[in-house]
Write a protein that holds these residues in place. Structure first.
Motif, mmCIF file in Angstrom:
data_model
loop_
_atom_site.group_PDB
_atom_site.id
_atom_site.type_symbol
_atom_site.label_atom_id
_atom_site.label_comp_id
_atom_site.label_asym_id
_atom_site.label_seq_id
_atom_site.Cartn_x
_atom_site.Cartn_y
_atom_site.Cartn_z
ATOM 1 N N MET A 122 0.829 -1.303 0.055
ATOM 2 C CA MET A 122 -0.044 0.043 -0.008
ATOM 3 C C MET A 122 0.847 1.208 -0.089
ATOM 4 N N PRO A 123 0.735 2.282 -0.789
ATOM 5 C CA PRO A 123 1.588 3.230 -1.093
ATOM 6 C C PRO A 123 1.437 4.225 0.268
ATOM 7 N N GLU A 124 2.358 5.152 0.404
ATOM 8 C CA GLU A 124 2.202 5.995 1.717
ATOM 9 C C GLU A 124 0.997 6.968 1.615
ATOM 10 N N LEU A 125 0.546 7.401 2.666
ATOM 11 C CA LEU A 125 -0.704 7.975 2.834
ATOM 12 C C LEU A 125 -0.415 9.577 2.693
ATOM 13 N N PRO A 126 -1.047 10.492 2.164
ATOM 14 C CA PRO A 126 -0.921 11.901 1.981
ATOM 15 C C PRO A 126 -0.559 12.379 3.458
ATOM 16 N N THR A 127 0.043 13.302 3.602
ATOM 17 C CA THR A 127 0.638 13.799 4.995
ATOM 18 C C THR A 127 -0.590 14.207 5.804
ATOM 19 N N ALA A 128 -1.408 15.109 5.467
ATOM 20 C CA ALA A 128 -2.769 15.502 6.387
ATOM 21 C C ALA A 128 -3.499 14.349 6.721
ATOM 22 N N LEU A 129 -3.473 13.248 5.992
ATOM 23 C CA LEU A 129 -4.317 12.216 6.394
ATOM 24 C C LEU A 129 -3.740 11.296 7.610
ATOM 25 N N ARG A 130 -2.250 11.340 7.323
ATOM 26 C CA ARG A 130 -1.349 10.455 8.438
ATOM 27 C C ARG A 130 -1.485 11.358 9.483
ATOM 28 N N GLU A 131 -1.415 12.499 9.588
ATOM 29 C CA GLU A 131 -1.280 13.207 10.762
ATOM 30 C C GLU A 131 -2.783 13.152 11.569
ATOM 31 N N ALA A 132 -3.721 13.231 10.622
ATOM 32 C CA ALA A 132 -5.088 13.054 11.258
ATOM 33 C C ALA A 132 -5.441 11.895 12.044
ATOM 34 N N ILE A 133 -4.573 10.779 11.492
ATOM 35 C CA ILE A 133 -4.606 9.434 11.985
ATOM 36 C C ILE A 133 -4.087 9.257 13.309
ATOM 37 N N GLU A 134 -2.777 10.016 13.175
ATOM 38 C CA GLU A 134 -1.809 10.321 14.208
ATOM 39 C C GLU A 134 -2.553 11.042 15.374
ATOM 40 N N ARG A 135 -3.085 11.709 15.147
ATOM 41 C CA ARG A 135 -4.136 12.627 16.170
ATOM 42 C C ARG A 135 -5.235 11.862 16.795
ATOM 43 N N GLY A 136 -5.731 10.836 15.873
ATOM 44 C CA GLY A 136 -6.828 10.106 16.316
ATOM 45 C C GLY A 136 -8.261 10.561 15.840
ATOM 46 N N GLU A 137 -8.183 11.194 15.013
ATOM 47 C CA GLU A 137 -9.613 11.917 14.748
ATOM 48 C C GLU A 137 -9.678 12.199 13.241
ATOM 49 N N LEU A 138 -10.836 11.594 12.555
ATOM 50 C CA LEU A 138 -10.925 11.885 11.119
ATOM 51 C C LEU A 138 -12.256 12.116 10.940
ATOM 52 N N THR A 139 -12.120 13.354 9.929
ATOM 53 C CA THR A 139 -13.675 13.781 9.263
ATOM 54 C C THR A 139 -14.048 12.892 8.527
ATOM 55 N N ASP A 140 -15.249 12.847 8.136
ATOM 56 C CA ASP A 140 -15.842 11.980 7.342
ATOM 57 C C ASP A 140 -15.469 11.944 6.164
ATOM 58 N N GLU A 141 -14.791 13.173 5.722
ATOM 59 C CA GLU A 141 -14.045 13.274 4.077
ATOM 60 C C GLU A 141 -12.752 12.380 4.374
ATOM 61 N N GLN A 142 -12.122 12.429 5.536
ATOM 62 C CA GLN A 142 -10.776 11.851 5.858
ATOM 63 C C GLN A 142 -10.895 10.238 5.844
ATOM 64 N N LEU A 143 -12.248 9.927 6.508
ATOM 65 C CA LEU A 143 -12.448 8.648 6.479
ATOM 66 C C LEU A 143 -12.726 7.962 5.113
ATOM 67 N N ARG A 144 -13.410 8.634 4.403
ATOM 68 C CA ARG A 144 -13.691 8.110 2.942
ATOM 69 C C ARG A 144 -12.327 8.029 2.227
ATOM 70 N N GLN A 145 -11.434 9.171 2.369
ATOM 71 C CA GLN A 145 -10.364 9.113 1.694
ATOM 72 C C GLN A 145 -9.319 7.822 1.971
ATOM 73 N N LEU A 146 -9.486 7.547 3.407
ATOM 74 C CA LEU A 146 -8.719 6.332 3.960
ATOM 75 C C LEU A 146 -9.006 5.108 3.205
#
Lengths: 67, 189
Positions: free
Chosen positions: A1-25
Motif C-alpha cells: 500500500m503506498p504512503e498516505l498523504p501527510t494530512a491524512l497521516r497526521e489526522a490518524i496520528e491525532r486519532g480523529e478523522l473527518t467524514d471526508e478523511q475517513l472516506r479518503q482512507l
C-alpha cells in the motif's frame, strides 16, 4: 500500500478523522485492493473482499462510516 | 478496565492504552492506534497511517497478526460514554501465505439475506468432513465473542510465541475478566 498523504497521516496520528478523511482512507485501502470506493464498500457489506489484513481493516472502517 | 469514559475520546484512549499495555507485556511491542470518526472508533495496528500486521515468531515459523475492532459509543449519563464492539477482525497469517490461516470475525448486523453465525472463525484451512473436502473459508464456524486476550493466549499457548513478561497469564486473565465485566457485560454484545 503506498504512503498516505501527510494530512491524512497526521489526522490518524491525532486519532480523529473527518467524514471526508475517513472516506479518503477507505478509498486508498480500496485502491490497494484494486477496487474503487463504491465497489469496496459494497463488497465489504457483502463480505466478499479479499482475505487479507487490508481488506479486514477496510471492512472495519466501513462499519465506522455506517455509524 | 474503565471503558466508560468522561468523553468518547477518554473512553477510546483508555481502551487503547489498556490494550497496548496488555500487548506490550504479552506478544508485541507494536501499538494499536485508535481513530475516531463521529460517534465511533476503530482500533488497529498502523504504521504511517496504513494498516499493518505484526510479526510473531511461532513454532510454525513467522506468522503475521492483525487485530482490529470497531466500537460505537453510547452516552450513559453525566456526559460519560460506553464503548460497544460492533465488529472485529483478528487474523493470523503464515509467512508468505496469501490469505490468513485463521480469521476470527464478528459482525453485529448481518447483510440482508445472510444468516450465518455473527461470531465465527474462517481461514485458509482444508478440512475433511466424511468423504468431502471442505474449506474452512466456506464455513462460518461458531465461536462466541472472541476477545483480543484470547487470541493473544492462543498465540502464546498454542503457537509457542515467547511471552514478553513472566506475568503474561495473569495479565491476560485480569484483562479478560475486566473486559467481560466492564466492557461487554453478558447480553450486551
Amino acid at each position: 500500500m503506498p504512503e498516505l498523504p501527510t494530512a491524512l497521516r497526521e489526522a490518524i496520528e491525532r486519532g480523529e478523522l473527518t467524514d471526508e478523511q475517513l472516506r479518503q482512507l477507505i478509498a486508498l485501502e480500496a485502491e490497494a485492493l484494486g477496487l474503487d470506493f463504491d465497489e469496496a464498500v459494497k463488497r465489504a457489506k457483502e463480505r466478499t473482499l479479499p482475505r487479507n489484513h487490508i481488506a479486514a481493516d477496510l471492512s472495519l472502517l466501513v462499519e465506522l462510516l455506517a455509524a | 478496565m474503565p471503558i466508560v469514559g468522561g468523553s468518547l475520546e477518554e473512553a477510546a484512549t483508555d481502551f487503547r492504552e489498556h490494550l497496548n499495555r496488555v500487548l506490550h507485556l504479552t506478544v508485541t511491542q507494536a501499538p494499536l492506534t485508535v481513530v475516531r470518526s463521529g460517534p465511533s472508533v476503530q482500533l488497529a495496528f498502523r504504521r504511517g497511517g496504513r494498516p499493518i500486521e505484526v510479526s510473531l515468531r511461532t513454532r510454525f515459523g513467522s506468522m503475521w497478526l492483525y487485530l482490529g475492532q470497531t466500537c460505537n459509543s453510547t452516552p450513559i449519563g453525566d456526559g460519560r460514554h460506553r464503548l460497544h464492539t460492533v465488529a472485529y477482525q483478528y487474523t493470523l497469517r503464515a509467512d508468505e501465505a496469501g490469505e490468513a490461516t485463521f480469521r476470527w470475525e464478528y459482525e453485529k448486523s448481518l447483510a440482508a439475506g445472510k444468516f450465518h453465525c455473527r461470531h465465527h472463525l474462517q481461514g485458509d484451512v482444508a478440512l475433511q468432513i466424511g468423504r468431502a473436502a471442505v474449506a474452512l473459508n466456506d464455513l462460518h464456524l461458531p465461536t462466541g465473542f472472541v476477545t483480543i486476550e484470547e487470541v493473544l493466549r492462543f498465540c502464546i499457548v498454542d503457537l509457542d510465541v515467547k511471552p514478553l513478561s513472566a506475568e503474561w497469564d495473569m495479565i491476560l486473565t485480569d484483562s479478560y475478566e475486566k473486559f467481560k465485566g466492564d466492557f461487554a457485560p453478558r447480553g450486551q454484545l
